[in-house]
Design a protein around this motif. Structure first.
Motif, PDB file in Angstrom:
ATOM      1  N   VAL A  81       0.849  -1.188   0.000  1.00 26.90           N
ATOM      2  CA  VAL A  81       0.000   0.000   0.000  1.00 26.90           C
ATOM      3  C   VAL A  81       0.885   1.238   0.000  1.00 26.90           C
ATOM      4  N   PRO A  82       0.828   2.075  -1.051  1.00 22.91           N
ATOM      5  CA  PRO A  82       1.613   3.307  -1.043  1.00 22.91           C
ATOM      6  C   PRO A  82       1.018   4.320  -0.073  1.00 22.91           C
ATOM      7  N   LEU A  83       1.817   4.745   0.903  1.00 24.23           N
ATOM      8  CA  LEU A  83       1.270   5.538   1.995  1.00 24.23           C
ATOM      9  C   LEU A  83       2.400   6.213   2.767  1.00 24.23           C
ATOM     10  N   GLU A  84       2.215   7.462   3.122  1.00 21.99           N
ATOM     11  CA  GLU A  84       3.132   8.122   4.048  1.00 21.99           C
ATOM     12  C   GLU A  84       3.163   7.331   5.353  1.00 21.99           C
ATOM     13  N   ASP A  85       4.371   6.964   5.804  1.00 28.88           N
ATOM     14  CA  ASP A  85       4.466   6.044   6.945  1.00 28.88           C
ATOM     15  C   ASP A  85       4.983   6.680   8.231  1.00 28.88           C
ATOM     16  N   GLY A  86       5.085   8.015   8.259  1.00 23.71           N
ATOM     17  CA  GLY A  86       5.649   8.658   9.435  1.00 23.71           C
ATOM     18  C   GLY A  86       4.705   9.581  10.170  1.00 23.71           C
ATOM     19  N   SER A  87       3.407   9.411   9.994  1.00 24.00           N
ATOM     20  CA  SER A  87       2.424  10.289  10.628  1.00 24.00           C
ATOM     21  C   SER A  87       2.055   9.779  12.012  1.00 24.00           C
ATOM     22  N   ALA A  88       1.209  10.533  12.704  1.00 20.44           N
ATOM     23  CA  ALA A  88       0.767  10.144  14.039  1.00 20.44           C
ATOM     24  C   ALA A  88       0.021   8.808  13.969  1.00 20.44           C
ATOM     25  N   PRO A  89       0.221   7.923  14.955  1.00 20.93           N
ATOM     26  CA  PRO A  89      -0.432   6.606  14.915  1.00 20.93           C
ATOM     27  C   PRO A  89      -1.940   6.685  14.738  1.00 20.93           C
ATOM     28  N   SER A  90      -2.576   7.701  15.304  1.00 18.95           N
ATOM     29  CA  SER A  90      -4.027   7.809  15.197  1.00 18.95           C
ATOM     30  C   SER A  90      -4.494   8.008  13.762  1.00 18.95           C
ATOM     31  N   CYS A  91      -3.632   8.521  12.914  1.00 23.57           N
ATOM     32  CA  CYS A  91      -4.006   8.746  11.510  1.00 23.57           C
ATOM     33  C   CYS A  91      -4.293   7.445  10.773  1.00 23.57           C
ATOM     34  N   TYR A  92      -3.734   6.331  11.267  1.00 23.21           N
ATOM     35  CA  TYR A  92      -3.859   5.066  10.546  1.00 23.21           C
ATOM     36  C   TYR A  92      -5.068   4.253  10.994  1.00 23.21           C
ATOM     37  N   ARG A  93      -5.738   4.671  12.061  1.00 25.28           N
ATOM     38  CA  ARG A  93      -6.899   3.916  12.529  1.00 25.28           C
ATOM     39  C   ARG A  93      -8.011   3.864  11.484  1.00 25.28           C
ATOM     40  N   PRO A  94      -8.355   4.982  10.810  1.00 21.43           N
ATOM     41  CA  PRO A  94      -9.391   4.867   9.774  1.00 21.43           C
ATOM     42  C   PRO A  94      -9.010   3.917   8.641  1.00 21.43           C
ATOM     43  N   LEU A  95      -7.717   3.766   8.388  1.00 20.35           N
ATOM     44  CA  LEU A  95      -7.287   2.851   7.330  1.00 20.35           C
ATOM     45  C   LEU A  95      -7.488   1.398   7.746  1.00 20.35           C
ATOM     46  N   SER A  96      -7.098   1.065   8.974  1.00 23.62           N
ATOM     47  CA  SER A  96      -7.327  -0.314   9.423  1.00 23.62           C
ATOM     48  C   SER A  96      -8.819  -0.604   9.519  1.00 23.62           C
ATOM     49  N   ASP A  97      -9.612   0.375   9.970  1.00 26.89           N
ATOM     50  CA  ASP A  97     -11.072   0.181  10.002  1.00 26.89           C
ATOM     51  C   ASP A  97     -11.609  -0.110   8.608  1.00 26.89           C
ATOM     52  N   TYR A  98     -11.140   0.644   7.618  1.00 31.91           N
ATOM     53  CA  TYR A  98     -11.602   0.465   6.237  1.00 31.91           C
ATOM     54  C   TYR A  98     -11.232  -0.928   5.721  1.00 31.91           C
ATOM     55  N   VAL A  99      -9.979  -1.334   5.934  1.00 30.32           N
ATOM     56  CA  VAL A  99      -9.538  -2.647   5.459  1.00 30.32           C
ATOM     57  C   VAL A  99     -10.382  -3.752   6.083  1.00 30.32           C
ATOM     58  N   LEU A 100     -10.641  -3.646   7.383  1.00 28.56           N
ATOM     59  CA  LEU A 100     -11.410  -4.691   8.060  1.00 28.56           C
ATOM     60  C   LEU A 100     -12.868  -4.691   7.618  1.00 28.56           C
ATOM     61  N   GLN A 101     -13.404  -3.512   7.338  1.00 26.43           N
ATOM     62  CA  GLN A 101     -14.763  -3.456   6.801  1.00 26.43           C
ATOM     63  C   GLN A 101     -14.828  -4.129   5.438  1.00 26.43           C
ATOM     64  N   ARG A 102     -13.851  -3.824   4.572  1.00 29.85           N
ATOM     65  CA  ARG A 102     -13.828  -4.414   3.246  1.00 29.85           C
ATOM     66  C   ARG A 102     -13.610  -5.935   3.319  1.00 29.85           C
ATOM     67  N   ALA A 103     -12.873  -6.376   4.332  1.00 25.88           N
ATOM     68  CA  ALA A 103     -12.610  -7.804   4.487  1.00 25.88           C
ATOM     69  C   ALA A 103     -13.721  -8.525   5.245  1.00 25.88           C
ATOM     70  N   ASP A 104     -14.747  -7.794   5.627  1.00 25.60           N
ATOM     71  CA  ASP A 104     -15.842  -8.346   6.456  1.00 25.60           C
ATOM     72  C   ASP A 104     -15.302  -8.905   7.756  1.00 25.60           C
ATOM     73  N   LEU A 105     -14.329  -8.179   8.321  1.00 29.52           N
ATOM     74  CA  LEU A 105     -13.771  -8.541   9.628  1.00 29.52           C
ATOM     75  C   LEU A 105     -13.978  -7.432  10.642  1.00 29.52           C
ATOM     76  N   ALA A 106     -14.728  -6.392  10.255  1.00 25.76           N
ATOM     77  CA  ALA A 106     -14.889  -5.216  11.118  1.00 25.76           C
ATOM     78  C   ALA A 106     -15.421  -5.546  12.497  1.00 25.76           C
ATOM     79  N   PRO A 107     -16.352  -6.516  12.659  1.00 26.03           N
ATOM     80  CA  PRO A 107     -16.848  -6.795  14.015  1.00 26.03           C
ATOM     81  C   PRO A 107     -15.771  -7.207  15.002  1.00 26.03           C
ATOM     82  N   TYR A 108     -14.621  -7.675  14.474  1.00 24.76           N
ATOM     83  CA  TYR A 108     -13.556  -8.150  15.373  1.00 24.76           C
ATOM     84  C   TYR A 108     -12.559  -7.044  15.697  1.00 24.76           C
ATOM     85  N   ASN A 109     -12.745  -5.843  15.160  1.00 23.22           N
ATOM     86  CA  ASN A 109     -11.811  -4.749  15.384  1.00 23.22           C
ATOM     87  C   ASN A 109     -12.222  -3.964  16.618  1.00 23.22           C
ATOM     88  N   SER A 110     -11.758  -4.405  17.776  1.00 25.17           N
ATOM     89  CA  SER A 110     -12.136  -3.733  19.015  1.00 25.17           C
ATOM     90  C   SER A 110     -10.984  -2.925  19.565  1.00 25.17           C
TER      91      SER A 110
END
Length: 287
Positions: free
Chosen positions: A258-287
């Motif tokens: 995934v091409p992505l700036e990798d030096g930002s604040a950790p909180s910036c990446y939470r929406p990305l992991s949420d999106y990936v898990l939603q697309r993978a139909d794994l979102a219910p397990y993302n607690s």
């Protein structure tokens, strides 16, 4: 358009806006053009740190590296553009996140085993950790081998002692001595690395414990390239100055980068992991 399709389209547009707002992708990411070109040159020269565990041959020249990064990342393809802001195409980022989600879904369907590690422990451990926890909740065994294993990592200041640790189900590297100089990690501090040695140590520890290699490695830098060299399916993140993972993807060694700036604040990446898990139909397990 169905309600589900509409929701996914909205999530994609929301994430695109997030990428642009936080300069994770877009026309002015924090890594400048001159930094990109320097790393492209080092990769073309076969610099070990730039190779991140890839073999030095076959070698791409600097023009070929720029073409590769323009295609895979969206940086400016003009070799005459040498200074100023550079670009990560958000559409390429979103498409790669979709492919990463598909890779997670396939792994979850087969209850494949997972190993995660990061060379950006202060930035990306949370992103990888969210994916790992979701896969574990879906029935995938998660390995965290080699905790406490010591090794020496080559640095510009000479070989430095390191050890492996686990943060949020993700393998990371910590310094054993130092700081090497002001601003560098001291004893016990999380340490940034491009090295592929940690993934080799982790896979060797699994073998010593009687386990076969994992079915999936999630990570960045040398974790991706090292896993690819070992023949293990791998997916994760790379910045616009990190040629090696994209070269490995182009050569069929790594499944998704995934091409992505990798030096930002950790909180910036939470929406990305949420999106990936939603697309993978794994979102219910993302607690």
């Amino acid at each position: 358009m169905t309600a589900t399709a509409s929701a996914l389209a909205t999530a994609r547009e929301d994430l695109r806006a997030h990428l642009l707002k936080h300069r994770l992708a877009g026309p002015d990411v924090p890594t400048p053009r001159q930094n990109n070109l320097r790393h492209y040159r080092l990769f073309a020269q076969g610099d070990p740190k730039a190779l991140m565990g890839l073999a030095p041959e076959p070698r791409r020249d600097q023009d070929a590296v720029l073409r590769l990064m323009a295609e895979r990342v969206g940086v400016d393809p003009d070799p005459r553009y040498t200074e100023g802001p550079d670009t990560i195409d958000p559409e390429l980022t979103l498409a790669a996140l979709d492919r990463l989600a598909a890779l997670l879904r396939r792994t979850a369907d087969r209850r494949g085993s997972v190993l995660a590690g990061t060379g950006h422990p202060t930035k990306l451990a949370g992103f990888h950790g969210a994916l790992v926890r979701a896969l574990e909740a879906a029935g995938c065994p998660v390995h965290t081998p080699a905790r406490g294993v010591r090794f020496r990592e080559p640095t510009p200041e000479g070989d430095r002692p390191r050890y492996l640790d686990v943060v949020d189900r993700v393998l990371v590297m910590r310094a054993l001595d130092g700081p090497e100089r002001p601003g560098r990690p001291g004893p016990g501090d999380l340490a940034h690395t491009h090295s592929a040695l940690p993934v080799h140590l982790a896979v060797a520890a699994l073998a010593d414990a009687g386990h076969r290699p994992p079915d999936l490695v999630l990570g960045d830098h040398g974790w991706l390239c090292g896993a690819g060299r070992l023949g293990i399916p791998a997916g994760g993140i790379a910045d616009c100055n990190d040629v090696a993972p994209f070269a490995a993807e182009a050569d069929g060694l790594v499944r998704v980068v995934v091409p992505l700036e990798d030096g930002s604040a950790p909180s910036c990446y939470r929406p990305l992991s949420d999106y990936v898990l939603q697309r993978a139909d794994l979102a219910p397990y993302n607690s």
